[in-house]
Design a protein around this motif. Sequence first.
Motif, PDB file in Angstrom:
ATOM      1  N   TYR A  90     -53.354 -50.513 -86.904  1.00 58.27           N
ATOM      2  CA  TYR A  90     -53.521 -49.300 -85.927  1.00 58.27           C
ATOM      3  C   TYR A  90     -54.195 -48.212 -86.558  1.00 58.27           C
ATOM      4  CZ  TYR A  90     -51.865 -44.608 -83.995  1.00 58.27           C
ATOM      5  OH  TYR A  90     -51.759 -43.525 -83.636  1.00 58.27           O
ATOM      6  N   ILE A  91     -54.171 -47.955 -88.040  1.00 54.72           N
ATOM      7  CA  ILE A  91     -54.726 -46.924 -88.630  1.00 54.72           C
ATOM      8  C   ILE A  91     -56.141 -47.115 -88.595  1.00 54.72           C
ATOM      9  CG2 ILE A  91     -54.696 -48.055 -90.907  1.00 54.72           C
ATOM     10  CD1 ILE A  91     -54.203 -44.253 -90.405  1.00 54.72           C
ATOM     11  N   CYS A  92     -56.896 -48.279 -88.577  1.00 52.79           N
ATOM     12  CA  CYS A  92     -58.431 -48.178 -88.176  1.00 52.79           C
ATOM     13  C   CYS A  92     -59.115 -47.801 -86.972  1.00 52.79           C
ATOM     14  CB  CYS A  92     -58.755 -49.872 -88.230  1.00 52.79           C
ATOM     15  SG  CYS A  92     -58.356 -50.552 -89.897  1.00 52.79           S
ATOM     16  N   SER A 140     -48.435 -47.235 -91.436  1.00 57.75           N
ATOM     17  CA  SER A 140     -48.991 -46.420 -92.419  1.00 57.75           C
ATOM     18  C   SER A 140     -49.825 -47.213 -93.462  1.00 57.75           C
ATOM     19  CB  SER A 140     -47.754 -45.685 -93.100  1.00 57.75           C
ATOM     20  OG  SER A 140     -48.218 -45.171 -94.448  1.00 57.75           O
ATOM     21  N   CYS A 141     -50.867 -46.598 -93.860  1.00 54.89           N
ATOM     22  CA  CYS A 141     -51.733 -47.446 -94.712  1.00 54.89           C
ATOM     23  C   CYS A 141     -51.070 -47.142 -96.181  1.00 54.89           C
ATOM     24  CB  CYS A 141     -53.236 -46.638 -94.700  1.00 54.89           C
ATOM     25  SG  CYS A 141     -53.587 -45.296 -95.773  1.00 54.89           S
ATOM     26  N   GLY A 142     -50.449 -46.227 -96.392  1.00 50.31           N
ATOM     27  CA  GLY A 142     -49.770 -46.428 -97.793  1.00 50.31           C
ATOM     28  C   GLY A 142     -50.325 -45.427 -98.970  1.00 50.31           C
ATOM     29  N   GLN A 143     -51.557 -44.794 -98.430  1.00 52.59           N
ATOM     30  CA  GLN A 143     -52.352 -44.102 -99.488  1.00 52.59           C
ATOM     31  C   GLN A 143     -51.555 -42.930-100.017  1.00 52.59           C
ATOM     32  OE1 GLN A 143     -56.748 -43.434 -99.569  1.00 52.59           O
ATOM     33  NE2 GLN A 143     -56.120 -43.510 -97.610  1.00 52.59           N
ATOM     34  N   CYS A 144     -51.079 -42.051 -99.024  1.00 57.38           N
ATOM     35  CA  CYS A 144     -50.327 -40.854 -99.273  1.00 57.38           C
ATOM     36  C   CYS A 144     -49.114 -40.642 -99.231  1.00 57.38           C
ATOM     37  CB  CYS A 144     -51.131 -39.536 -98.548  1.00 57.38           C
ATOM     38  SG  CYS A 144     -51.083 -39.445 -97.007  1.00 57.38           S
ATOM     39  N   SER A 145     -48.213 -40.164-100.173  1.00 55.94           N
ATOM     40  CA  SER A 145     -46.823 -40.084-100.509  1.00 55.94           C
ATOM     41  C   SER A 145     -46.052 -39.801 -99.228  1.00 55.94           C
ATOM     42  CB  SER A 145     -46.437 -39.528-101.861  1.00 55.94           C
ATOM     43  OG  SER A 145     -47.357 -38.662-102.190  1.00 55.94           O
ATOM     44  N   PRO A 146     -46.595 -38.560 -98.853  1.00 54.96           N
ATOM     45  CA  PRO A 146     -45.618 -38.343 -97.676  1.00 54.96           C
ATOM     46  C   PRO A 146     -45.595 -39.138 -96.452  1.00 54.96           C
ATOM     47  CG  PRO A 146     -46.895 -36.567 -98.263  1.00 54.96           C
ATOM     48  CD  PRO A 146     -47.471 -37.439 -98.854  1.00 54.96           C
ATOM     49  N   CYS A 147     -46.577 -39.753 -96.038  1.00 57.37           N
ATOM     50  CA  CYS A 147     -46.473 -40.739 -95.084  1.00 57.37           C
ATOM     51  C   CYS A 147     -45.829 -42.207 -95.405  1.00 57.37           C
ATOM     52  CB  CYS A 147     -48.082 -40.896 -94.373  1.00 57.37           C
ATOM     53  SG  CYS A 147     -48.209 -42.085 -93.262  1.00 57.37           S
ATOM     54  N   ARG A 148     -46.351 -42.477 -96.686  1.00 60.25           N
ATOM     55  CA  ARG A 148     -45.820 -43.808 -97.025  1.00 60.25           C
ATOM     56  C   ARG A 148     -44.435 -43.869 -97.200  1.00 60.25           C
ATOM     57  NH1 ARG A 148     -48.255 -44.211-101.820  1.00 60.25           N
ATOM     58  NH2 ARG A 148     -46.265 -43.104-102.945  1.00 60.25           N
ATOM     59  N   ASN A 183     -49.173 -32.331 -94.018  1.00 55.71           N
ATOM     60  CA  ASN A 183     -49.601 -32.581 -95.591  1.00 55.71           C
ATOM     61  C   ASN A 183     -50.033 -34.044 -95.914  1.00 55.71           C
ATOM     62  OD1 ASN A 183     -48.286 -30.126 -95.984  1.00 55.71           O
ATOM     63  ND2 ASN A 183     -46.225 -31.005 -95.776  1.00 55.71           N
ATOM     64  N   THR A 184     -50.868 -34.522 -95.041  1.00 53.76           N
ATOM     65  CA  THR A 184     -51.268 -36.025 -95.235  1.00 53.76           C
ATOM     66  C   THR A 184     -52.752 -36.035 -95.202  1.00 53.76           C
ATOM     67  OG1 THR A 184     -50.656 -36.453 -92.986  1.00 53.76           O
ATOM     68  CG2 THR A 184     -49.175 -37.346 -94.402  1.00 53.76           C
ATOM     69  N   ILE A 185     -53.311 -37.228 -95.609  1.00 57.75           N
ATOM     70  CA  ILE A 185     -54.619 -37.411 -95.565  1.00 57.75           C
ATOM     71  C   ILE A 185     -55.194 -37.381 -94.275  1.00 57.75           C
ATOM     72  CG2 ILE A 185     -56.614 -38.843 -96.187  1.00 57.75           C
ATOM     73  CD1 ILE A 185     -54.947 -39.798 -98.463  1.00 57.75           C
ATOM     74  N   CYS A 186     -54.607 -38.163 -93.375  1.00 56.56           N
ATOM     75  CA  CYS A 186     -55.007 -38.456 -92.042  1.00 56.56           C
ATOM     76  C   CYS A 186     -53.827 -38.120 -90.959  1.00 56.56           C
ATOM     77  CB  CYS A 186     -55.582 -39.802 -91.823  1.00 56.56           C
ATOM     78  SG  CYS A 186     -54.122 -41.138 -91.212  1.00 56.56           S
ATOM     79  N   PRO A 187     -54.294 -37.911 -89.939  1.00 53.30           N
ATOM     80  CA  PRO A 187     -53.246 -37.295 -88.880  1.00 53.30           C
ATOM     81  C   PRO A 187     -52.020 -38.258 -88.355  1.00 53.30           C
ATOM     82  CG  PRO A 187     -55.430 -37.017 -87.976  1.00 53.30           C
ATOM     83  CD  PRO A 187     -55.464 -37.816 -89.085  1.00 53.30           C
TER      84      PRO A 187
HETATM   85  S1  SF4 Z   1     -51.325 -40.356 -93.629  1.00 53.39           S
HETATM   86 FE1  SF4 Z   1     -51.716 -41.103 -95.455  1.00 53.39          FE
HETATM   87  S2  SF4 Z   1     -50.588 -42.820 -95.857  1.00 53.39           S
HETATM   88 FE2  SF4 Z   1     -50.567 -42.462 -93.551  1.00 53.39          FE
HETATM   89  S3  SF4 Z   1     -52.151 -43.520 -92.721  1.00 53.39           S
HETATM   90 FE3  SF4 Z   1     -53.059 -41.468 -92.983  1.00 53.39          FE
HETATM   91  S4  SF4 Z   1     -53.801 -41.677 -94.820  1.00 53.39           S
HETATM   92 FE4  SF4 Z   1     -52.351 -43.541 -94.933  1.00 53.39          FE
END
Ligand code: SF4
Lengths: 174, 446, 355
Positions: free
Chosen positions: B169-171, B354-362, B398-402
Amino acid sequence: MTEVNTPEKVEFSPETLKKAQEIIARYPEGRQKSALLPVLHLAQNEWNWLSAPVMDYVAGLLSIQPIEVYEVATFYTMFQIEPVGKYVLEVCRTGPCCLRGAENIIDYLENKLGTKVGGTTTDGLFTLKTVECLAACGFAPVLQVRLKKEDGNYIYYENLTPEKIDNLIATEWV
Amino acid sequence: MGIKILTEHIGKEDLKPIDAYMKYGGYTAVKKALTSMSPDAIVEEVKKSGLRGRGGAGFPTGMKWSFLAKPEGKPRYLVCNADESEPGTFKDRYLMMHSPHTLIEGMIVSSFALGANTSYIYVRGEMMFVIRILEKAIAEAYAKGLLGKNILGSGYNLDLYVHPGGGAYICGEETALLESLEGKRGNPRNKPPFPAVSGLYACPTVVNNVESIAATSWIINNGGDEYAKIGIGKSTGTKLISACGNINNPGVYEIELGLSVEEFLYSDQYCGGIANGKKLKALVAGGSSVPILPANLITKTANGESRLMSYESLSDGGFATGTMLGSGGFIVFDEDQCIVRNTWNFTRFYHHESCGQCSPCREGTGWMEKVLHRIEHGHGHMHDIDLLVDVAKKIEGNTICPLGDAAAWPVGSAIRHFRDEFEWHIKNPSEATRKGAVYRKEAVFA
Amino acid sequence: MENTAPQLFKVTIDNIEVEVAPGTTILQAARQIGSHVAPPAMCYYTSLKGTGGKCRACLVKVTAGSAKDPRPMPKLVPSCITTVQDGMIVENTVNEQVLETRKGVVEFLLINHPLDCPICDQAGECHLQDFAFEHGRGTQRYEEERRTFEREDIGPYIQLHMNRCILCYRCVFTAEQLTNKRVHGVLNRGDHAEISTYISKAIDNDFSGNMIDVCPVGALTDKTFRFKQRVWFTKPVTAHRDCEHEKCSGKVTLWYKGEDVLRVTGRKNEWGEVTEFICNTCRFDKKKTSDWVIEGPAKVSHHSVISANHYEKKAIPEFGFKQAAQQYKQIDDLPVQLPEGEKKPVGIVVRPDSK
Ligand code: SF4
Ligand SMILES: Cc1cc2nc3c(=O)[nH]c(=O)nc-3n(C[C@H](O)[C@H](O)[C@H](O)COP(=O)(O)O)c2cc1C
Ligand code: FES
């Protein structure tokens, strides 16, 4: 299990190799890594799942490091990185489908196949999985199956009912 | 009956063959654009049209195009976002399946306007059958000289390719999509730089949704001003809405923006009302990410005005009493549906995606899922509710992407509007976990 | 007429003004002012291109974007990758929202962390410990089961403890930028994402050891130093040698216990970063004093528990101990009747993953 063996020598058939080369040519010089997802789809169609030797072969084909393939293959849910049955039934489990009975369909399949989600039937014919939304919410419940065709094809089976499933198992997924 | 500009001819006959498509005026926009308009003039028309991105964010397309950097010696790219994975959304698939040339025609005029000589359509891999349809249609367009070198003698060259995703989905997030198109994991990029400056292969790139691109042909043919006359206020034009859930007629509908929610939901021409004679409980109007609304805020806004299918009206009242048009995934819940269970289900989706890059989302999506799972399965505590609200708040913004926001909003809104249902679950675990048992407000409060 | 001095940007961070070159990030500008206003950074690493922006520890508030456009930025921004503008005003330690968000980031990084500091070789020089100590809330709200990963052996030099990893991606950038062939990376996605070679391959090439130095936590530690000694009982000494490897700086810190060199690492600056990397020969094979030209005692970073000497007392937040009590294996397998409210005795610290 059927079709889980990785051949000694991992190599595309000449036709598939030609197809792979056509795909690589879609991307600019030096950007052949872009072809990774489509080529992995080809490989999965050829070998049913992506073993490490298969991924290493793909890495060689695209002149990238094997780890770059592992990283990608494990990120995307369509790629089977463990042996699977001939038919991988991937049933949508997301909200909109559940509003229209997806959970009952999953239960029905578990009982019918005698395996839990994630498992493979003892005859190696089916692996049952759940997936997230397939963009078929209006035609729920839905599952997708890859049928081994010339270049791989995923079919959606929509508006599922127990009767439909019985019928598919009896006549189509054989 | 509202005007249709994308789906008008669907159903009249099979529009997949290029000749059928051309019979209904197909590819006239390519001819007009390439032989009589300058790229800038096209951008101008699209600006005038007021067309807003149909992928979810609603950003004005013409404005996005005008931001595209044009440095010497670097190619520019147009990438069509056909990843369509937001739960409840299946409109792009409908258009591409039934009228692939509508998208291809739009791709040609849009690529010309942006000065792109190579363009890609990124389609989610699961829709392999759509990819086959598009590939066939593209081959036909090449054969007719509508793609390739020196299109229609204009001197303009364009190569168009379809690229399959792999199940993520993240793509759909535009920078993750670009990473994926480069053969990498779908990790979204930090912005800036924006794709308009550094996108695909670090070159200036525009990413647009299928429907946004498809709409440009009509705009070229009829003019931006004409397009702007359709719709209401700043919500110009038509929108494809994919309707699903507990309604009589699930499916994809092209509506003129400004149609009332009531008409869309109850008229036989569209959803046809709630299925099985049940009552309406809740609505997610624009794909799983947007805030859920309870029955009393769906057809009327908090001020008692009629709620319309438009960017502005759906968001009337902000998040307190409104929602968003989003991607047009219209999910209807009847009285038998459990909000807690659905919130858990949606949260599981974001956790899984979640792609797992940023800590709040992961970490946060997994945390919320586990807590919701506990509540749904009869092991909740009262303090879990405020905990969920707080965790959602710590993710949001607070995350990289929405995706982080998209995971936080369903949780926040469900608790905002259905707090009593969460409390009921926690207080009555044995009743709440009984199969088929649903919390009904009347039963508890009446 | 000829003013050739490069034009500097004026930035205000926590009410302190500083002038920096265009292109400087907010984080670097803050570091120029000093450690009291510098935001914490768990994934960014100055000497590795492309790092940063992931952990969100360094989020700050920009209350004025620039002199030209003094509007505030709507969201908190990652200071490590956001470049300054002339006239920008930034709030870090003086902004409630920033501090509250940071508490959240600490919490997110800890909910699935094993909190096995008592047996972790990184303890004492762990950035997650420091981060939690300085910015955390000190209590925990997480009641769910913690995520664990299967163990993977990545060769004779480096010990991988995936359970401790915070997915900063630094080691991946290190392998990408310093070694000629990257064999490990991030697999899977979301909270199942893990550092791995996928096929349990030994990571061995001349510069792989630097992954240990860049790892902010105890996920990658020096196998040749495993369980040898708590770092705060060792004495760091600066030294160098003329390394034949052209990319190796030969500049190291030797960690002594008595006469013995227990460990060799790159030299870390006050931000805990190595700027001059070393080769594996220097790191793993040169463990005799005679291999080195000794320069003198190494300076230890101000907030390190080694210098502060308060590891036992404060550096593990209280819930760390609570967690240990809840999760570690109990020594009595026999079902004993305990009086109401009494906890079972807790035994020795043994996690299934700590061999
Ligand atoms: S918010 Fe961060 S961890 Fe979540 S999908 Fe976007 S970049 Fe990945
Ligand atoms: C998690 C996430 C998923 C998204 N999925 C899609 C998608 O499937 N299709 C789409 O067009 N846009 C999607 N978007 C929005 C895109 O990032 C982007 O805004 C859009 O493609 C721009 O096109 P538009 O301006 O024409 O809408 C998604 C965004 C996020 C954050
Ligand atoms: S929820 Fe199942 S297809 Fe969308």
